[in-house]
Design an enzyme around this catalytic site. Structure first.
Site, mmCIF file in Angstrom:
data_model
loop_
_atom_site.group_PDB
_atom_site.id
_atom_site.type_symbol
_atom_site.label_atom_id
_atom_site.label_comp_id
_atom_site.label_asym_id
_atom_site.label_seq_id
_atom_site.Cartn_x
_atom_site.Cartn_y
_atom_site.Cartn_z
ATOM 1 N N MET B 387 -31.536 -36.788 25.567
ATOM 2 C CA MET B 387 -31.324 -37.305 26.846
ATOM 3 C C MET B 387 -31.127 -38.910 26.830
ATOM 4 S SD MET B 387 -35.227 -36.985 28.343
ATOM 5 C CE MET B 387 -36.558 -36.593 27.451
ATOM 6 N N HIS B 410 -24.391 -25.924 18.618
ATOM 7 C CA HIS B 410 -24.694 -25.892 19.988
ATOM 8 C C HIS B 410 -25.632 -26.962 20.328
ATOM 9 C CE1 HIS B 410 -28.855 -25.364 18.853
ATOM 10 N NE2 HIS B 410 -29.165 -24.786 20.023
ATOM 11 N N LYS B 486 -36.261 -32.596 34.354
ATOM 12 C CA LYS B 486 -36.748 -31.583 33.227
ATOM 13 C C LYS B 486 -37.916 -30.992 33.878
ATOM 14 C CE LYS B 486 -36.730 -32.389 28.879
ATOM 15 N NZ LYS B 486 -35.549 -31.399 28.544
#
Lengths: 136, 487
Positions: B387, B410, B486
């Site tokens: 983040m 990924h 989050k």
């Protein structure tokens, strides 16, 4: 007694107790401490009964904690106090706690599942030891 | 338990690939191949993930090689970043450990017509509103509730079920992997307990590494692909990362329990009991496939409902409809899944079961499964970083079909354990540090933020460099975070 240990993306729990029944109860308290940062704030106002059949202490621990996780996930019950009996039929626990209240309970982790990795329950010289890793 | 360093053989094949030869362990049916460069391989060797790549090579019916992407790290049974294809015609197996607990965990990217300058001054309000309206974290249920009957229809029909309820559009279906529905799902294979866990959780983000992130397109590398994806520099986007929630975890848990003794029954010897598996064509395998596909369809719907709530928040906040705000779905992809696909293997076309655990499908230009709009440029692949730094949008490239069963990486991959991250963050306020870097972060717990701090992850740029060079997927745009919610 329980303590946490690190494991890459996840979290481990190590528990020691004088006998198997208190080991299972202590592991359940360890699970609560993974779910909330302030487990001492959980009051004991409601009771649920949990029954697990089986003999193998490893699977009793696994199935017991998995059951508590499902109770939390579906009914939002935080369970803090446990009386555990193990007999020939399996495990019978009386678990006490209360409904999750976000104003009072500081949630810590979402435990996805108890895993089989490194899962062990064993007798030691001075009691019992369990280790398990949860998927976060 | 600190993982020991991998002591086995790792031969460098080329600039982006390392091999574990079949001779490493006697039961390996194929070799292991790890995509990494010299910068990443040292860290890979510091743990037991390469051993897991070798273990997977024991699985009956495995084709070509046991593969791992550059974001490889240790997982249950299979490593994260692991890819394996099995052939049902050669007694191939399906393994729940090759999919993971969070079935169809994945990402979805939504673009908007907003420029960064239209959001900057009001960002705090927007992030607060997202945090208030979209359920994140443990024990928070959503505004949507589905009966068991409705859940079964959802799991069988996928995102089309939500379209019927006015919660998805034709384009939302079109721009989701597999059009938001894995075929042959069998909701009857899903336990009551799993249904119970799913009733109130569709449309919730959860916690751990899941998030909703407001981003800006920071750099465009491939103008043509970016144009096809509707992305341009300075544009505000939203990236959603979540999966199948408690329902999927329970499906995995049920399967691991049910398959405890299955390998022994079929005479399959495995080096790790977490690789439990069952023949694809046998009753146990079919049962898992039916429930796994159901959970995967639930996950597509979960991300759809998170996106729907995001659109509603933007509508309220900006006082315009989401259509006016041009909040179109770019694409939705799974990164924990097993799917049947056709691949050319040793000169023959075969329909194989591709397990992707922390790995993303990356079909190249021209692939018939892609929406017409993306066929000229390849499938969009979204790679969330951490983040604080960046995420990437890539496009599937031809190398993926030749080397990795149409697969790429990924994410960034964790570099630090959760306990180590919390220790490293002691006495710090991660949200304030992020704020200083221009990122507004809202989380239910400080500990959650500490565990997910940027330093806990590898640098996503290094991971993306490898898949780009290896020709598995190519860089399209780099995305910079400006706000995140989050658990």
């Amino acid at each position: 007694m329980f303590e946490f240990f690190g494991h890459t993306a996840d979290l481990g729990l190590r528990v020691t107790a004088p006998d198997l029944e208190s080991l299972l109860a202590e592991a359940a308290r360890g699970l609560l401490a993974m779910l909330v940062d302030n487990p001492q704030q959980v009051q004991v106002t409601s009771t649920v009964e949990v029954k697990i059949s089986g003999q193998d202490p490893v699977y009793l621990l696994f199935d017991f904690l998995s059951e508590l996780l499902v109770i939390f996930d579906t009914r939002h019950l935080l369970l803090a106090d446990f009386e555990v009996e193990v007999s020939g039929d399996g495990l019978h626990a009386r678990a006490r706690g209360e409904q999750l209240d976000p104003a009072r309970h500081r949630l810590a982790h979402e435990v996805k599942a108890i895993t089989y990795h490194g899962l062990k329950v064993e007798k030691t010289d001075d009691g019992w030891l369990a280790e398990l890793i949860v998927d976060i | 338990m600190p993982a020991a360093r991998f002591q086995g053989t790792l031969e460098q094949v080329d600039e982006t690939c390392f091999r574990i030869p079949r001779s490493y362990m006697p039961g390996m049916r194929v070799e292991g191949l790890i995509y990494a460069d010299e910068r990443l391989i040292e860290e890979v060797k510091s743990g037991q993930a390469p051993q897991q790549v070798a273990n997977v090579a024991y699985l009956p019916g495995i084709q070509m090689a046991s593969l791992a992407m550059p974001d490889i790290h240790w997982g249950y049974g299979f490593c994260i970043g692991g890819v394996c294809a099995t052939d049902p015609e050669q007694d191939g197996v399906i393994s729940p450990g090759g999919v993971g607990y969070d079935i169809n965990c994945g990402v979805r990217l939504v673009r908007t017509g907003l420029a960064e300058s239209e959001v900057t001054g009001r960002l705090k309000g927007l992030v607060d509103e997202l945090f208030r309206s979209i359920p994140t974290g443990v024990g928070r249920t959503g505004k949507y509730s589905f009966s068991h009957q409705e859940l079964k229809r959802m799991m069988s029909e996928g995102v089309s079920f939500l379209r019927g309820r006015g919660l998805a559009t034709d384009d939302d279906v079109e721009f989701t992997e597999a059009r938001g529905c894995i075929e042959d799902a069998e909701p009857e294979c899903v336990s009551e307990r799993a249904l119970e866990r799913g009733t109130r959780q569709c449309g919730t983000v959860g916690s751990g590494n899941h998030f909703v992130e407001v981003q800006v397109v920071d750099e465009v590398v491939d103008e043509a692909a970016a144009a096809a994806f509707g992305l341009k520099r300075g544009m505000v986007c939203v990236l959603i990362h979540s999966g199948s929630r408690g329902l999927g975890y329970q499906v995995c848990d049920d399967a691991l329990r049910a398959l405890r003794d299955t390998p022994a029954r079929y005479g399959v010897e495995l080096p790790d009991r977490q690789l439990v598996c069952a023949p694809i064509k046998g009753p146990e395998g079919r049962q898992y496939l039916g429930s796994m596909r159901s959970a995967a369809n639930f996950a597509f719907c979960n991300r759809q409902l998170i996106m729907w709530q995001t659109r509603e928040v933007f509508e309220r906040f900006f006082g315009r409809s989401w259509q006016q705000l041009e909040m179109e779905l770019v694409y939705d992809i799974a990164h924990n899944i097993a799917k049947f696909e056709e691949h050319l293997i040793e000169g023959r076309r075969k329909r194989v079961c591709v397990h992707r655990k922390g790995a993303t499908r990356a079909f190249p230009p021209g692939h018939p499964e892609l929406p017409a709009r993306y066929r000229p440029v390849g499938q969009p692949v979204m790679i969330p970083g951490d983040m604080g730094r960046a995420s990437w949008v890539l496009a599937g490239a031809p190398g993926s079909m030749l080397k990795t069963f149409g697969t790429t990486c990924h994410g960034a991959g964790r570099a630090m354990s959760r306990t180590a991250s919390v220790k490293a963050a002691r006495g710090r306020r991660i949200d304030r540090e992020l704020l200083e870097a221009g990122i507004i972060a809202r989380a239910r717990s400080h500990r959650g933020l500490a565990e997910e701090q940027p330093a806990a992850y590898k640098d996503v740029d290094l991971v993306v460099d490898v898949v780009h060079k290896a020709g598995l997927s190519t860089k399209v745009a780099r995305m910079r975070p400006i706000g995140v919610i989050k658990g």
